[in-house]
Scaffold this motif. Structure first.
Motif, mmCIF file in Angstrom:
data_model
loop_
_atom_site.group_PDB
_atom_site.id
_atom_site.type_symbol
_atom_site.label_atom_id
_atom_site.label_comp_id
_atom_site.label_asym_id
_atom_site.label_seq_id
_atom_site.Cartn_x
_atom_site.Cartn_y
_atom_site.Cartn_z
ATOM 1 N N LEU A 19 24.088 52.138 67.427
ATOM 2 C CA LEU A 19 25.502 52.574 67.559
ATOM 3 C C LEU A 19 25.609 54.112 67.599
ATOM 4 C CD1 LEU A 19 28.497 50.868 66.291
ATOM 5 C CD2 LEU A 19 28.396 53.081 66.179
ATOM 6 N N MET A 20 26.194 54.734 68.451
ATOM 7 C CA MET A 20 26.214 55.962 68.471
ATOM 8 C C MET A 20 27.647 56.435 68.372
ATOM 9 S SD MET A 20 23.301 57.383 68.763
ATOM 10 C CE MET A 20 21.534 56.594 69.099
ATOM 11 N N ALA A 21 27.966 57.314 67.446
ATOM 12 C CA ALA A 21 29.418 57.853 67.187
ATOM 13 C C ALA A 21 29.695 59.265 66.761
ATOM 14 C CB ALA A 21 30.320 56.554 66.475
ATOM 15 N N PRO A 22 30.697 59.691 66.930
ATOM 16 C CA PRO A 22 30.767 61.194 66.351
ATOM 17 C C PRO A 22 30.928 61.078 64.788
ATOM 18 C CG PRO A 22 32.442 60.814 68.100
ATOM 19 C CD PRO A 22 31.776 59.468 67.859
ATOM 20 N N ASN A 23 31.405 59.898 64.093
ATOM 21 C CA ASN A 23 31.284 59.956 62.707
ATOM 22 C C ASN A 23 30.729 58.802 62.091
ATOM 23 O OD1 ASN A 23 32.172 60.129 60.049
ATOM 24 N ND2 ASN A 23 34.126 60.664 60.359
ATOM 25 N N ARG A 24 29.368 59.066 61.816
ATOM 26 C CA ARG A 24 28.493 58.054 61.211
ATOM 27 C C ARG A 24 29.153 57.471 59.917
ATOM 28 N NH1 ARG A 24 23.701 61.141 58.561
ATOM 29 N NH2 ARG A 24 25.958 61.684 57.283
ATOM 30 N N TYR A 106 26.676 59.783 77.043
ATOM 31 C CA TYR A 106 26.877 58.308 77.155
ATOM 32 C C TYR A 106 28.392 58.282 76.098
ATOM 33 C CZ TYR A 106 27.039 53.421 76.047
ATOM 34 O OH TYR A 106 27.318 51.936 76.042
ATOM 35 N N VAL A 107 28.404 58.995 75.114
ATOM 36 C CA VAL A 107 29.693 59.417 74.197
ATOM 37 C C VAL A 107 30.684 59.742 75.094
ATOM 38 C CG1 VAL A 107 30.450 59.815 71.901
ATOM 39 C CG2 VAL A 107 28.226 58.877 71.913
ATOM 40 N N ALA A 108 30.214 60.746 75.649
ATOM 41 C CA ALA A 108 31.418 61.533 76.264
ATOM 42 C C ALA A 108 32.179 60.750 77.325
ATOM 43 C CB ALA A 108 30.820 62.838 76.894
ATOM 44 N N THR A 109 31.039 59.621 77.859
ATOM 45 C CA THR A 109 31.611 58.987 79.106
ATOM 46 C C THR A 109 32.373 57.843 78.611
ATOM 47 O OG1 THR A 109 29.740 59.830 80.490
ATOM 48 C CG2 THR A 109 30.721 57.718 81.410
ATOM 49 N N GLY A 113 30.087 53.714 70.627
ATOM 50 C CA GLY A 113 29.452 52.196 70.982
ATOM 51 C C GLY A 113 28.007 51.932 70.851
ATOM 52 N N ILE A 114 27.540 50.777 71.023
ATOM 53 C CA ILE A 114 26.270 50.249 70.994
ATOM 54 C C ILE A 114 25.683 50.866 72.430
ATOM 55 C CG2 ILE A 114 24.613 48.303 70.961
ATOM 56 C CD1 ILE A 114 26.537 47.148 68.658
ATOM 57 N N ASN A 115 24.777 51.403 72.480
ATOM 58 C CA ASN A 115 23.992 51.895 73.669
ATOM 59 C C ASN A 115 22.586 51.431 73.796
ATOM 60 O OD1 ASN A 115 22.906 53.826 72.267
ATOM 61 N ND2 ASN A 115 24.294 54.999 72.711
ATOM 62 N N HIS A 116 21.786 50.847 72.661
ATOM 63 C CA HIS A 116 20.444 50.444 72.854
ATOM 64 C C HIS A 116 20.021 49.305 71.706
ATOM 65 C CE1 HIS A 116 19.860 53.554 69.500
ATOM 66 N NE2 HIS A 116 18.718 52.831 69.315
ATOM 67 N N LEU A 257 38.159 49.866 78.929
ATOM 68 C CA LEU A 257 37.638 51.102 78.248
ATOM 69 C C LEU A 257 36.258 51.804 78.903
ATOM 70 C CD1 LEU A 257 38.435 53.289 76.024
ATOM 71 C CD2 LEU A 257 37.125 52.040 74.470
ATOM 72 N N ARG A 258 35.386 50.827 78.952
ATOM 73 C CA ARG A 258 34.086 51.550 79.036
ATOM 74 C C ARG A 258 33.313 50.798 80.435
ATOM 75 N NH1 ARG A 258 31.140 50.557 73.735
ATOM 76 N NH2 ARG A 258 32.682 48.897 73.556
ATOM 77 N N GLY A 259 33.961 49.529 80.939
ATOM 78 C CA GLY A 259 33.258 48.929 81.984
ATOM 79 C C GLY A 259 32.209 48.136 81.279
ATOM 80 N N ASP A 260 31.026 47.620 81.902
ATOM 81 C CA ASP A 260 30.061 46.797 81.455
ATOM 82 C C ASP A 260 29.629 47.339 80.071
ATOM 83 O OD1 ASP A 260 30.546 45.372 83.766
ATOM 84 O OD2 ASP A 260 28.321 45.398 84.416
ATOM 85 N N GLY A 261 29.309 46.801 79.205
ATOM 86 C CA GLY A 261 28.802 47.132 78.192
ATOM 87 C C GLY A 261 28.801 46.262 76.751
ATOM 88 N N VAL A 262 28.055 46.551 75.863
ATOM 89 C CA VAL A 262 28.024 45.566 74.475
ATOM 90 C C VAL A 262 29.607 45.550 73.828
ATOM 91 C CG1 VAL A 262 27.134 45.219 72.397
ATOM 92 C CG2 VAL A 262 25.898 46.353 73.852
ATOM 93 N N ASN A 263 29.958 44.231 73.802
ATOM 94 C CA ASN A 263 31.382 44.242 73.399
ATOM 95 C C ASN A 263 31.556 43.527 71.965
ATOM 96 O OD1 ASN A 263 34.271 43.340 74.294
ATOM 97 N ND2 ASN A 263 33.486 41.224 73.661
ATOM 98 N N ASP A 264 30.383 42.802 71.462
ATOM 99 C CA ASP A 264 30.373 42.225 69.975
ATOM 100 C C ASP A 264 28.823 42.179 69.522
ATOM 101 O OD1 ASP A 264 29.474 39.336 70.571
ATOM 102 O OD2 ASP A 264 31.159 39.650 72.121
ATOM 103 N N LEU A 265 28.873 42.128 68.360
ATOM 104 C CA LEU A 265 27.770 41.446 67.690
ATOM 105 C C LEU A 265 27.985 40.287 67.187
ATOM 106 C CD1 LEU A 265 27.102 44.671 65.145
ATOM 107 C CD2 LEU A 265 25.843 44.068 67.110
#
Length: 313
Positions: A19-24, A106-109, A113-116, A257-265
Motif C-alpha cells: 500500500l502506497m500513501a503519503p503518510n505511512r 500512481y499515487v498522483a493519479t 491505495g494498494i497497487n501491488h 475515485l480510482r476506476g478499476d482497482g483494489v477495493n478491500d482486503l
C-alpha cells in the motif's frame, strides 16, 4: 513453472501486500487504533550483504526505465512500515505524488491505495519469464550481487494491481514473520485475498486465465452488496473481482475515485458477530452484510482508501 499440467503460482507463498500513501505513520496508527492491525516495524533488508545493488524501474506508469547502481551493506535507512493483520503483512510505504518513479505517479493519479502484491517463488527468474512472455512488462527489478531480490510485473490490464515476485524466504525472514504473527494483539484472522472492483468481471477473469491462473468457484450475485463476483486463484490467495449490478454497491466509491482497482482486503474470521462488536467498540464503521450474512464490509478507508471484508469461517 510454465508447465501446462501445473497451475501457475501453485508453489508461491504470500510475502506482503503493498500500500502506497503519503503518510505511512497515519495508516499504521489508523489500523492499530481500530484494533485491526499491529505496527511491527520495517521489513528487514533482503539481503543485507556487502557488494553491489542495482535498481531498474519505470519513471512513469507507461515506461521510461532508469537504472541505478549502489554499494550494498553498511547503514540503511528504512522507509516502509509493516502492519500485521492476521497472517497478512501490509506494507505501508510513504510515496508522495509527483514525478521520478511510477509508484509516485500512481499515487498522483489514483490516490493512496494498494497497487501491488508480492509473492515468494522457488523460481523467480522462470516465473518472471512466463509473465514477460504474456506481455507483462518488468516495471521494477532489484538485484544484489547479480541476484534478483524483487521484480514487479505489470499486470494492471484488468484490476490495476501489479504482481511482484521474490525468491524463497530465508530462515531468518520466516522467523521474523512468525514472531509478528505471534504478537498478542494480532487478530486470529486468515487472509483470503484482494477484493478488486472492475467494470467487467468476466474480462478480468479471462485476463488472469490467459496469464496461467485458474478461476476460484462460480460467479455469484448479491443484491444487498450490489455486485456480481468472480474469483481467480493467484498463488495461495484469491483475487475476487466485483462489478456493479446496482448503483448502490460496495465498490461504487472506489470505482468512482480510482476506476478499476483494489477495493478491500478479505479475511476469514472465527466469529463474525464478535468481531463486529469488537470493531464497533473501537470506533469502526460497519457498511453492509451480504445476503447470507456471512460477509461483512468494514469502512477503514479514512487512511489508505481500503475497506475490510470479513467472512465467517
Amino acid at each position: 513453472m510454465g508447465d501446462d499440467t501445473v497451475n501457475f503460482g501453485d508453489n508461491w507463498e504470500l510475502n506482503h501486500v503493498g500500500l502506497m500513501a503519503p503518510n505511512r505513520d497515519a495508516i499504521l496508527k489508523h489500523y492499530q487504533n481500530l484494533g485491526v492491525g499491529v505496527s511491527v516495524g520495517p521489513q528487514p533488508l533482503l539481503p543485507h550483504e556487502d557488494g553491489e545493488g542495482s535498481l531498474t524501474f519505470y519513471r512513469t506508469l507507461q515506461g521510461d526505465p532508469v537504472t541505478h547502481t549502489y554499494p550494498t551493506g553498511g547503514a540503511h535507512n528504512f522507509q516502509d512500515g509493516e502492519c500485521q493483520i492476521g497472517n497478512c503483512q501490509l506494507e505501508c510505504y510513504p510515496m508522495r505524488a509527483g514525478s521520478g518513479m511510477f509508484l509516485a505517479e500512481y499515487v498522483a493519479t489514483k490516490g493512496p491505495g494498494i497497487n501491488h502484491i508480492c509473492f515468494n517463488t522457488p523460481d523467480v527468474e522462470g516465473d518472471t519469464a512466463v509473465l514477460l512472455k504474456k506481455d507483462c512488462p518488468l516495471t521494477f527489478n532489484a538485484l544484489v550481487n547479480g541476484r534478483t531480490v524483487e521484480n514487479y510485473l505489470d499486470t494492471r490490464d484488468h484490476g490495476d494491481v501489479m504482481i511482484s515476485l521474490r525468491p524463497p524466504p530465508t530462515d531468518w525472514e520466516r522467523a521474523w514473520k512468525a514472531n509478528n504473527e505471534a504478537h498478542p494483539l494480532v487478530t486470529d484472522w486468515t487472509f483470503l485475498g484482494l477484493g478488486i472492483g472492475v467494470s467487467d468481471v468476466d474480462a478480468s477473469v479471462g485476463y488472469y486465465e490467459s496469464l496461467g491462473f485458474h478461476p476460484a468457484g462460480d460467479a455469484s450475485e448479491d443484491e444487498r452488496l450490489g455486485v456480481r463476483r468472480r474469483g481467480v486463484r493467484v498463488g495461495p490467495i484469491v483475487f475476487e473481482f466485483a462489478e456493479a449490478i446496482a448503483a448502490d454497491n460496495v465498490c461504487a466509491d472506489s470505482l468512482a475515485l480510482r476506476g478499476d482497482g483494489v477495493n478491500d482486503l478479505g479475511f476469514a474470521v472465527p466469529d463474525l458477530d464478535a468481531e463486529e462488536a469488537r470493531l464497533r467498540a473501537r470506533g469502526g464503521k460497519m457498511l453492509r452484510r451480504s445476503e447470507d450474512g456471512r460477509t461483512l464490509y468494514v469502512d477503514t478507508r479514512a487512511e489508505g482508501n481500503i475497506m475490510l471484508r470479513l467472512v465467517q469461517r
